[in-house]
Design a protein around this motif. Sequence first.
Motif, PDB file in Angstrom:
ATOM      1  N   VAL A   1       3.625   3.400  -8.691  1.00 25.64           N
ATOM      2  CA  VAL A   1       3.256   3.635  -7.442  1.00 25.64           C
ATOM      3  C   VAL A   1       3.315   5.227  -7.190  1.00 25.64           C
ATOM      4  O   VAL A   1       4.295   5.797  -7.402  1.00 25.64           O
ATOM      5  CB  VAL A   1       3.893   2.901  -6.285  1.00 25.64           C
TER       6      VAL A   1
ATOM      7  N   ILE B   1       4.189   6.792   0.512  1.00 31.08           N
ATOM      8  CA  ILE B   1       3.526   5.942  -0.605  1.00 31.08           C
ATOM      9  C   ILE B   1       2.077   6.555  -0.364  1.00 31.08           C
ATOM     10  O   ILE B   1       1.291   6.450   0.535  1.00 31.08           O
ATOM     11  CB  ILE B   1       3.324   4.579  -0.526  1.00 31.08           C
ATOM     12  N   THR B   2       1.668   7.370  -1.376  1.00 27.34           N
ATOM     13  CA  THR B   2       0.311   8.007  -1.443  1.00 27.34           C
ATOM     14  C   THR B   2      -0.980   7.197  -2.303  1.00 27.34           C
ATOM     15  O   THR B   2      -1.928   7.411  -2.178  1.00 27.34           O
ATOM     16  CB  THR B   2       0.458   9.458  -1.778  1.00 27.34           C
TER      17      THR B   2
ATOM     18  N   ALA C   1      -2.540   3.518  -3.734  1.00 27.12           N
ATOM     19  CA  ALA C   1      -3.189   2.109  -3.193  1.00 27.12           C
ATOM     20  C   ALA C   1      -2.240   1.105  -3.795  1.00 27.12           C
ATOM     21  O   ALA C   1      -2.276   1.092  -5.067  1.00 27.12           O
ATOM     22  CB  ALA C   1      -4.814   2.127  -3.391  1.00 27.12           C
TER      23      ALA C   1
ATOM     24  N   ASN D   1      -0.542  -2.910  -2.265  1.00 22.30           N
ATOM     25  CA  ASN D   1      -0.488  -3.890  -1.382  1.00 22.30           C
ATOM     26  C   ASN D   1       0.310  -5.181  -1.708  1.00 22.30           C
ATOM     27  O   ASN D   1       0.167  -5.996  -2.394  1.00 22.30           O
ATOM     28  CB  ASN D   1      -1.990  -4.530  -0.992  1.00 22.30           C
TER      29      ASN D   1
ATOM     30  N   SER E   1       3.982  -1.342  -0.460  1.00 21.61           N
ATOM     31  CA  SER E   1       2.488  -1.456   0.146  1.00 21.61           C
ATOM     32  C   SER E   1       2.230  -0.159   0.690  1.00 21.61           C
ATOM     33  O   SER E   1       3.144   0.946   1.080  1.00 21.61           O
ATOM     34  CB  SER E   1       2.279  -2.399   1.112  1.00 21.61           C
ATOM     35  N   SER E   2       1.072   0.467   0.795  1.00 22.28           N
ATOM     36  CA  SER E   2       0.451   1.554   1.249  1.00 22.28           C
ATOM     37  C   SER E   2       1.082   2.030   2.621  1.00 22.28           C
ATOM     38  O   SER E   2       1.177   3.236   3.091  1.00 22.28           O
ATOM     39  CB  SER E   2      -0.905   1.918   1.046  1.00 22.28           C
ATOM     40  N   GLU E   3       1.307   1.026   3.486  1.00 18.33           N
ATOM     41  CA  GLU E   3       1.760   1.438   4.969  1.00 18.33           C
ATOM     42  C   GLU E   3       3.300   1.297   4.930  1.00 18.33           C
ATOM     43  O   GLU E   3       3.803   1.725   6.206  1.00 18.33           O
ATOM     44  CB  GLU E   3       1.314   0.051   5.655  1.00 18.33           C
TER      45      GLU E   3
END
Length: 539
Positions: free
Chosen positions: A343, A362-363, A365, A367, A415-417
């Motif tokens: 990641v 997190i840069t 993609a 999930n 996750s990207s969030e």
Amino acid sequence: MMKMKNKVIFILLSLFAGAMSLYASDATVCAEVRLQIIQEITFERLAFDAELKLSNNLDNMPLENIRFDVKVNDENGVAANEVFFIKVNGMRDINSVDGTGIISPLKTGVINWLIIPGKGAGGEIATGKRYSVKADIFYGVSDKQYKLETWEDWITVKPEPSIILDYFLPNEVTGDDPLTEGVVEESVPFMLAVRAKNTGYGVARDFKIDSSQVKIINNEKGLRADYEITGSWLQGESAPDTLQINFGDIAGPYGSVMAYWNMLSSLKGEFNEFTASFSHSQELGGAQTSLIEAVYTHYLIKDVLVDTPGRDNVIDFFSDADKDGTPDSIYESEGASFTVVAVEASAGPPPTPQNNAVKIDITGAVNELWGYIKIPDPCDSDIEISEVSRSDGKIINSRNYWVKKSFFYLVDIMSSEKSYTLHYDVTQMDNIAPVTAIFIGEPKYGEEPVYITSKSSISLTASDDISGVELTEYRIGDNPWVEYTAPFVVLTAGENIIYYRSKDIVGNLEDAKELRIYADNVPPSIFVEFEGAVYLEKK
């Protein structure tokens, strides 16, 4: 008639657990050393002892040309010899069962067969599968040939285990670098780990692995290399025997047990090859009856902990499963294995003494997948990380992040969030000593020296904005240093010097300061002098 009885036997396998090439330096290949570890695996399995007695009641003629054909059928009468390994295990008063056998007059020949179920013979249901066993007997008397058939006897074959062994070894080990003269670097323990996973429907009972010490099988340049197994662990707990690990019973299907051996290498280097193979005793059926399904080897990146709800607290292995140089998998102690993806992430500014936090965003993609981050350590390995937190408040288990060769690694469900915050122990950045101040209470007068009395209270205060004050101390004149815990007074009259200083938590010691005092505890005296006579008028 054949008599059948259960027989528990131990399966013995010789495992070639490692054929490894070792590079003695990560900068220059100065030698190659190949190592071997022999391990023996034993566990119980079910077999059957079939006994048949054939009596020769003739008093003057032998039974000759004796042959026995043992036949095994399933419950539907279908021939099933191919799923069993059958061998003669003993004979008495008969010399052979292959058509050349002889039983002398008035003798009874006794033959015992060992019948071992092959893979899948017990099925998948706990009650197992039933088989009938009988024998066709061929023999001759004089010039005549005869045939007999025994009655059927029934056996029940329970499901058997089927073991997959996954071995793990780090690609790099730390020890002395032979290219550095006059310096002996310390060896750091590393682990040779194994996961025994039972994919069969039966229990692997009393499963043990006996390991030999490491053996050097090729050392062309005669490098002084030593390798040693120093301890063993089972499910995270120290095992009593360094070389033997008793796994106990491994339930099926999909039960598993983790174990590992601690090892030391006298030399620094890299394993550029790690393979394993096994062989099963041919006397017990070889591959036909082997309960070892497969043996795999993987490079170990780091022992981690899958701490999602419902998981155990036994270490798991983050690995380079296909040994291509890229981490890709986690092998769980509970038997599961899953992919881990790389990641992309970026780090904020490095920490300061006033702010110990570094944010990781997190840069890439991703999930809610298991992933790993590898980024340059914001502190270039100079400062330890005390804690890593996730943006949802979770504190990351300390096994799941580490720093190696100036890179920061983290393994988690990502996750990207989400983002992470690294909390550094900035006390290690503290190279500034505390500052101590002195306060003189009343009565007092002057500055250098300060005139005081035994009633003048003297107090000290210290401050340190980074790691904090550990100790403040003082001394009066040439007396020993005394830890400051409360205000004090000076009882000794006269001029003196108070020395004082403080030390912070990381050991920075302040240069001693001093204050000259003069303790005066004697009140002033008044003298009146008269010259000449003085007359007082009386009224």
